[in-house]
Design a protein around this motif. Structure first.
Motif, PDB file in Angstrom:
ATOM      1  N   MET A   1       0.863  -1.163   0.000  1.00 45.26           N
ATOM      2  CA  MET A   1       0.000   0.000   0.000  1.00 45.26           C
ATOM      3  C   MET A   1       0.908   1.224   0.000  1.00 45.26           C
ATOM      4  O   MET A   1       1.864   1.276   0.765  1.00 45.26           O
ATOM      5  N   ILE A   2       0.590   2.169  -0.828  1.00 42.95           N
ATOM      6  CA  ILE A   2       1.369   3.399  -0.882  1.00 42.95           C
ATOM      7  C   ILE A   2       0.574   4.502  -0.196  1.00 42.95           C
ATOM      8  O   ILE A   2      -0.550   4.820  -0.586  1.00 42.95           O
ATOM      9  N   LEU A   3       1.151   5.040   0.868  1.00 43.11           N
ATOM     10  CA  LEU A   3       0.553   6.138   1.622  1.00 43.11           C
ATOM     11  C   LEU A   3       1.563   7.268   1.702  1.00 43.11           C
ATOM     12  O   LEU A   3       2.720   7.046   2.066  1.00 43.11           O
ATOM     13  N   ASP A   4       1.124   8.448   1.384  1.00 38.97           N
ATOM     14  CA  ASP A   4       2.005   9.629   1.430  1.00 38.97           C
ATOM     15  C   ASP A   4       3.292   9.405   0.637  1.00 38.97           C
ATOM     16  O   ASP A   4       4.374   9.811   1.057  1.00 38.97           O
ATOM     17  N   GLY A   5       3.180   8.706  -0.509  1.00 40.03           N
ATOM     18  CA  GLY A   5       4.326   8.478  -1.378  1.00 40.03           C
ATOM     19  C   GLY A   5       5.284   7.398  -0.894  1.00 40.03           C
ATOM     20  O   GLY A   5       6.330   7.195  -1.489  1.00 40.03           O
ATOM     21  N   THR A   6       4.933   6.723   0.191  1.00 30.22           N
ATOM     22  CA  THR A   6       5.802   5.687   0.735  1.00 30.22           C
ATOM     23  C   THR A   6       5.079   4.355   0.731  1.00 30.22           C
ATOM     24  O   THR A   6       3.931   4.263   1.167  1.00 30.22           O
ATOM     25  N   GLU A   7       5.775   3.318   0.242  1.00 31.82           N
ATOM     26  CA  GLU A   7       5.178   1.987   0.264  1.00 31.82           C
ATOM     27  C   GLU A   7       5.221   1.459   1.692  1.00 31.82           C
ATOM     28  O   GLU A   7       6.250   1.489   2.357  1.00 31.82           O
ATOM     29  N   LYS A   8       4.083   0.989   2.158  1.00 31.93           N
ATOM     30  CA  LYS A   8       3.966   0.457   3.515  1.00 31.93           C
ATOM     31  C   LYS A   8       3.748  -1.050   3.435  1.00 31.93           C
ATOM     32  O   LYS A   8       2.788  -1.515   2.837  1.00 31.93           O
ATOM     33  N   VAL A   9       4.656  -1.788   4.034  1.00 27.89           N
ATOM     34  CA  VAL A   9       4.545  -3.239   4.136  1.00 27.89           C
ATOM     35  C   VAL A   9       4.744  -3.572   5.606  1.00 27.89           C
ATOM     36  O   VAL A   9       5.682  -3.093   6.238  1.00 27.89           O
ATOM     37  N   TYR A  10       3.851  -4.391   6.148  1.00 26.91           N
ATOM     38  CA  TYR A  10       3.899  -4.716   7.568  1.00 26.91           C
ATOM     39  C   TYR A  10       4.098  -6.213   7.764  1.00 26.91           C
ATOM     40  O   TYR A  10       3.537  -7.017   7.027  1.00 26.91           O
ATOM     41  N   LYS A  11       4.882  -6.554   8.772  1.00 27.94           N
ATOM     42  CA  LYS A  11       5.023  -7.950   9.176  1.00 27.94           C
ATOM     43  C   LYS A  11       4.395  -8.064  10.559  1.00 27.94           C
ATOM     44  O   LYS A  11       4.785  -7.372  11.494  1.00 27.94           O
ATOM     45  N   LEU A  12       3.423  -8.951  10.660  1.00 28.67           N
ATOM     46  CA  LEU A  12       2.697  -9.139  11.908  1.00 28.67           C
ATOM     47  C   LEU A  12       2.491 -10.630  12.102  1.00 28.67           C
ATOM     48  O   LEU A  12       1.878 -11.293  11.249  1.00 28.67           O
ATOM     49  N   HIS A  13       3.018 -11.179  13.175  1.00 20.56           N
ATOM     50  CA  HIS A  13       2.884 -12.612  13.474  1.00 20.56           C
ATOM     51  C   HIS A  13       3.362 -13.467  12.296  1.00 20.56           C
ATOM     52  O   HIS A  13       2.672 -14.373  11.854  1.00 20.56           O
ATOM     53  N   ASP A  14       4.517 -13.135  11.768  1.00 19.54           N
ATOM     54  CA  ASP A  14       5.144 -13.880  10.668  1.00 19.54           C
ATOM     55  C   ASP A  14       4.356 -13.839   9.367  1.00 19.54           C
ATOM     56  O   ASP A  14       4.563 -14.681   8.485  1.00 19.54           O
ATOM     57  N   THR A  15       3.456 -12.896   9.230  1.00 19.25           N
ATOM     58  CA  THR A  15       2.700 -12.723   7.990  1.00 19.25           C
ATOM     59  C   THR A  15       2.985 -11.329   7.443  1.00 19.25           C
ATOM     60  O   THR A  15       3.012 -10.357   8.204  1.00 19.25           O
ATOM     61  N   ILE A  16       3.185 -11.242   6.149  1.00 16.38           N
ATOM     62  CA  ILE A  16       3.430  -9.965   5.485  1.00 16.38           C
ATOM     63  C   ILE A  16       2.099  -9.414   4.988  1.00 16.38           C
ATOM     64  O   ILE A  16       1.323 -10.121   4.339  1.00 16.38           O
ATOM     65  N   PHE A  17       1.860  -8.154   5.281  1.00 12.06           N
ATOM     66  CA  PHE A  17       0.645  -7.466   4.837  1.00 12.06           C
ATOM     67  C   PHE A  17       1.057  -6.245   4.025  1.00 12.06           C
ATOM     68  O   PHE A  17       1.886  -5.455   4.462  1.00 12.06           O
ATOM     69  N   HIS A  18       0.441  -6.109   2.864  1.00  9.92           N
ATOM     70  CA  HIS A  18       0.725  -4.970   1.998  1.00  9.92           C
ATOM     71  C   HIS A  18      -0.354  -3.908   2.099  1.00  9.92           C
ATOM     72  O   HIS A  18      -0.306  -2.921   1.366  1.00  9.92           O
ATOM     73  N   CYS A  19      -1.304  -4.110   3.002  1.00 11.46           N
ATOM     74  CA  CYS A  19      -2.423  -3.183   3.096  1.00 11.46           C
ATOM     75  C   CYS A  19      -2.989  -3.229   4.521  1.00 11.46           C
ATOM     76  O   CYS A  19      -3.182  -4.318   5.083  1.00 11.46           O
ATOM     77  N   GLY A  20      -3.247  -2.078   5.095  1.00 10.10           N
ATOM     78  CA  GLY A  20      -3.836  -2.011   6.431  1.00 10.10           C
ATOM     79  C   GLY A  20      -5.194  -2.679   6.499  1.00 10.10           C
ATOM     80  O   GLY A  20      -5.571  -3.259   7.528  1.00 10.10           O
ATOM     81  N   THR A  21      -5.931  -2.640   5.409  1.00  7.45           N
ATOM     82  CA  THR A  21      -7.237  -3.301   5.366  1.00  7.45           C
ATOM     83  C   THR A  21      -7.066  -4.802   5.566  1.00  7.45           C
ATOM     84  O   THR A  21      -7.847  -5.430   6.285  1.00  7.45           O
ATOM     85  N   ASN A  22      -6.025  -5.363   4.966  1.00  5.76           N
ATOM     86  CA  ASN A  22      -5.778  -6.800   5.137  1.00  5.76           C
ATOM     87  C   ASN A  22      -5.449  -7.156   6.576  1.00  5.76           C
ATOM     88  O   ASN A  22      -5.816  -8.226   7.055  1.00  5.76           O
ATOM     89  N   VAL A  23      -4.755  -6.259   7.277  1.00  8.72           N
ATOM     90  CA  VAL A  23      -4.465  -6.502   8.688  1.00  8.72           C
ATOM     91  C   VAL A  23      -5.778  -6.584   9.465  1.00  8.72           C
ATOM     92  O   VAL A  23      -6.006  -7.517  10.231  1.00  8.72           O
ATOM     93  N   THR A  24      -6.653  -5.621   9.235  1.00  7.01           N
ATOM     94  CA  THR A  24      -7.941  -5.605   9.925  1.00  7.01           C
ATOM     95  C   THR A  24      -8.754  -6.846   9.603  1.00  7.01           C
ATOM     96  O   THR A  24      -9.295  -7.505  10.503  1.00  7.01           O
ATOM     97  N   MET A  25      -8.824  -7.187   8.331  1.00  8.76           N
ATOM     98  CA  MET A  25      -9.622  -8.341   7.920  1.00  8.76           C
ATOM     99  C   MET A  25      -9.028  -9.646   8.428  1.00  8.76           C
ATOM    100  O   MET A  25      -9.746 -10.622   8.614  1.00  8.76           O
ATOM    101  N   ARG A  26      -7.749  -9.670   8.707  1.00  8.33           N
ATOM    102  CA  ARG A  26      -7.113 -10.855   9.310  1.00  8.33           C
ATOM    103  C   ARG A  26      -7.791 -11.177  10.652  1.00  8.33           C
ATOM    104  O   ARG A  26      -7.960 -12.315  11.038  1.00  8.33           O
TER     105      ARG A  26
END
Length: 124
Positions: A1-26
């Protein structure tokens, strides 16, 4: 996910998320998790009461969903008594409570959409 011109990728519990929506839906994705959390928003609820509130869910599926929500830290399970009949209650954790405004927004959108495009069927 690109926010404010920066690509945001999150690792949470050994899972990679490319979108905050996916984190929530997890946490709340699927047919029943939001419904279970919704009914727990007012306080402790027993398994049998939850089953009565959600008549279309099977006991097995309710048990699976409650275990998943507990594993994710969204709900707590408290057992009363050490021999039958044992009483078990489920409550939201503080982490679970933090999702209630999100679920409320989803619910409000769903109600508005259903009222605009659908038909209210009232059980008597």
């Amino acid at each position: 996910m690109i926010l404010d011109g920066t690509e945001k990728v999150y690792k949470l519990h050994d899972t990679i998320f490319h979108c905050g929506t996916n984190v929530t839906m997890r946490y709340i994705g699927g047919k029943w998790k939001c419904v279970v959390l919704w009914y727990l928003r007012h306080g402790a609820t027993r398994f049998s009461d939850m089953k009565r509130l959600i008549p279309d869910i099977t006991e097995k599926m309710l048990s699976i969903q409650l275990k998943a929500l507990q594993q994710d830290g969204l709900i707590a399970r408290k057992v009363f008594g050490d021999k039958p009949p044992i009483r078990v209650e489920y409550t939201l954790t503080d982490f679970g409570k933090s999702l209630i405004p999100v679920i409320q927004a989803i619910t409000n959108w769903g109600i508005a959409h259903a009222e605009e495009k659908g038909e209210l069927l009232t059980k008597e």
